[in-house]
Design a protein around this motif. Structure first.
Motif, PDB file in Angstrom:
ATOM      1  N   ASP A 159      39.518  35.733  49.182  1.00 53.80           N
ATOM      2  CA  ASP A 159      40.002  36.681  48.379  1.00 53.80           C
ATOM      3  C   ASP A 159      40.497  36.458  47.424  1.00 53.80           C
ATOM      4  O   ASP A 159      41.833  36.202  47.162  1.00 53.80           O
ATOM      5  CB  ASP A 159      41.016  37.971  49.426  1.00 53.80           C
ATOM      6  CG  ASP A 159      40.882  39.717  47.908  1.00 53.80           C
ATOM      7  OD1 ASP A 159      40.878  39.221  46.802  1.00 53.80           O
ATOM      8  OD2 ASP A 159      41.425  40.377  48.965  1.00 53.80           O
ATOM      9  N   GLN A 160      40.203  36.470  45.808  1.00 52.43           N
ATOM     10  CA  GLN A 160      41.171  35.958  44.746  1.00 52.43           C
ATOM     11  C   GLN A 160      42.259  36.902  44.637  1.00 52.43           C
ATOM     12  O   GLN A 160      42.595  36.377  43.857  1.00 52.43           O
ATOM     13  CB  GLN A 160      39.633  35.763  43.533  1.00 52.43           C
ATOM     14  CG  GLN A 160      38.744  34.753  43.745  1.00 52.43           C
ATOM     15  CD  GLN A 160      38.195  34.878  42.159  1.00 52.43           C
ATOM     16  OE1 GLN A 160      38.051  35.518  41.256  1.00 52.43           O
ATOM     17  NE2 GLN A 160      36.719  33.946  42.291  1.00 52.43           N
ATOM     18  N   GLU A 161      41.912  38.111  44.862  1.00 49.73           N
ATOM     19  CA  GLU A 161      43.089  39.130  44.525  1.00 49.73           C
ATOM     20  C   GLU A 161      44.296  38.389  45.234  1.00 49.73           C
ATOM     21  O   GLU A 161      45.483  39.547  44.801  1.00 49.73           O
ATOM     22  CB  GLU A 161      41.972  40.764  45.109  1.00 49.73           C
ATOM     23  CG  GLU A 161      41.184  41.260  44.156  1.00 49.73           C
ATOM     24  CD  GLU A 161      41.545  40.776  42.598  1.00 49.73           C
ATOM     25  OE1 GLU A 161      42.573  41.083  42.492  1.00 49.73           O
ATOM     26  OE2 GLU A 161      40.735  40.702  41.384  1.00 49.73           O
ATOM     27  N   THR A 162      44.408  38.180  46.071  1.00 45.79           N
ATOM     28  CA  THR A 162      45.213  38.109  46.650  1.00 45.79           C
ATOM     29  C   THR A 162      46.077  36.178  46.529  1.00 45.79           C
ATOM     30  O   THR A 162      46.928  35.557  47.151  1.00 45.79           O
ATOM     31  CB  THR A 162      44.680  37.603  48.580  1.00 45.79           C
ATOM     32  OG1 THR A 162      44.518  36.642  48.611  1.00 45.79           O
ATOM     33  CG2 THR A 162      44.441  38.600  48.996  1.00 45.79           C
ATOM     34  N   TRP A 163      45.475  35.969  45.021  1.00 48.39           N
ATOM     35  CA  TRP A 163      46.094  34.408  44.765  1.00 48.39           C
ATOM     36  C   TRP A 163      46.744  34.840  44.383  1.00 48.39           C
ATOM     37  O   TRP A 163      46.892  36.004  43.585  1.00 48.39           O
ATOM     38  CB  TRP A 163      44.752  34.006  44.202  1.00 48.39           C
ATOM     39  CG  TRP A 163      43.663  32.765  44.927  1.00 48.39           C
ATOM     40  CD1 TRP A 163      43.097  33.139  46.180  1.00 48.39           C
ATOM     41  CD2 TRP A 163      42.689  32.531  44.112  1.00 48.39           C
ATOM     42  NE1 TRP A 163      41.412  32.473  46.553  1.00 48.39           N
ATOM     43  CE2 TRP A 163      41.633  32.511  45.311  1.00 48.39           C
ATOM     44  CE3 TRP A 163      42.243  32.451  42.565  1.00 48.39           C
ATOM     45  CZ2 TRP A 163      40.574  31.777  44.689  1.00 48.39           C
ATOM     46  CZ3 TRP A 163      40.832  31.796  42.125  1.00 48.39           C
ATOM     47  CH2 TRP A 163      39.724  31.284  44.028  1.00 48.39           C
ATOM     48  N   ARG A 174      44.472  32.229  39.696  1.00 44.46           N
ATOM     49  CA  ARG A 174      43.941  33.276  39.144  1.00 44.46           C
ATOM     50  C   ARG A 174      43.669  33.414  37.344  1.00 44.46           C
ATOM     51  O   ARG A 174      42.619  33.132  37.408  1.00 44.46           O
ATOM     52  CB  ARG A 174      44.049  34.639  39.154  1.00 44.46           C
ATOM     53  CG  ARG A 174      43.845  35.183  40.734  1.00 44.46           C
ATOM     54  CD  ARG A 174      43.918  36.687  41.126  1.00 44.46           C
ATOM     55  NE  ARG A 174      45.061  37.073  40.274  1.00 44.46           N
ATOM     56  CZ  ARG A 174      46.140  37.669  40.989  1.00 44.46           C
ATOM     57  NH1 ARG A 174      46.266  37.357  41.878  1.00 44.46           N
ATOM     58  NH2 ARG A 174      47.104  38.571  39.830  1.00 44.46           N
TER      59      ARG A 174
END
Length: 140
Positions: free
Chosen positions: A107-111, A116
């Motif tokens: 999940d890129q949103e949690t990076w 990102r």
């Protein structure tokens, strides 16, 4: 070119292990930990700075990957190869989407925003695509 044995491919493909990339320029070695992706006899690494500069001057590199439990080595692999430096934004972003989830999760949103921000029209790293030539390993 030597084929990477299947049992070694299975060890180095999915686990989020650090690799150590060795480059050399003017007979001076430089070794640094890196994240990587492996697929079909090729290692991909995103990098900048001295590692990149060295690879641009001397395309011969070595990569070492090792798995330890409680300080004891369970296996190690050393790969020798020839690298190509890729500066194409699309290829860099594709490699980033292969490498980062292995270490940061899917999940890129949690990076962290630092990671990102590596995706986009102006990536901070170039891509080293390393064709494997020689493989040595030990499984304990």
């Amino acid at each position: 070119m030597m084929t990477v044995p299947e049992n070694i491919e299975s060890l180095i493909t999915d686990a989020p292990l650090m690799a150590h990339l060795a480059t050399s320029r003017d007979d001076r070695p430089h070794v640094a930990p890196v994240w990587y992706a492996y697929d079909d006899e090729v290692i991909e690494i995103l990098t900048s700075g001295r590692k990149l500069e060295n690879a641009q001057k001397n395309s011969r590199v070595a990569i070492s990957i090792q798995y330890d439990t409680d300080g004891d080595s369970e296996w190690y692999v050393t790969l020798l190869g020839t690298t190509t430096v890729i500066s194409d934004v699309d290829q860099i972003n594709t490699a980033t989407r292969r490498i980062y989830p292995k270490y940061l999760g899917s999940d890129q949103e949690t990076w962290d925003p630092f990671y990102r921000d590596h995706l986009g029209d102006d990536p901070t790293n170039d891509l080293l695509r390393i064709e494997i030539g020689t493989v040595s390993y030990e499984i304990y």
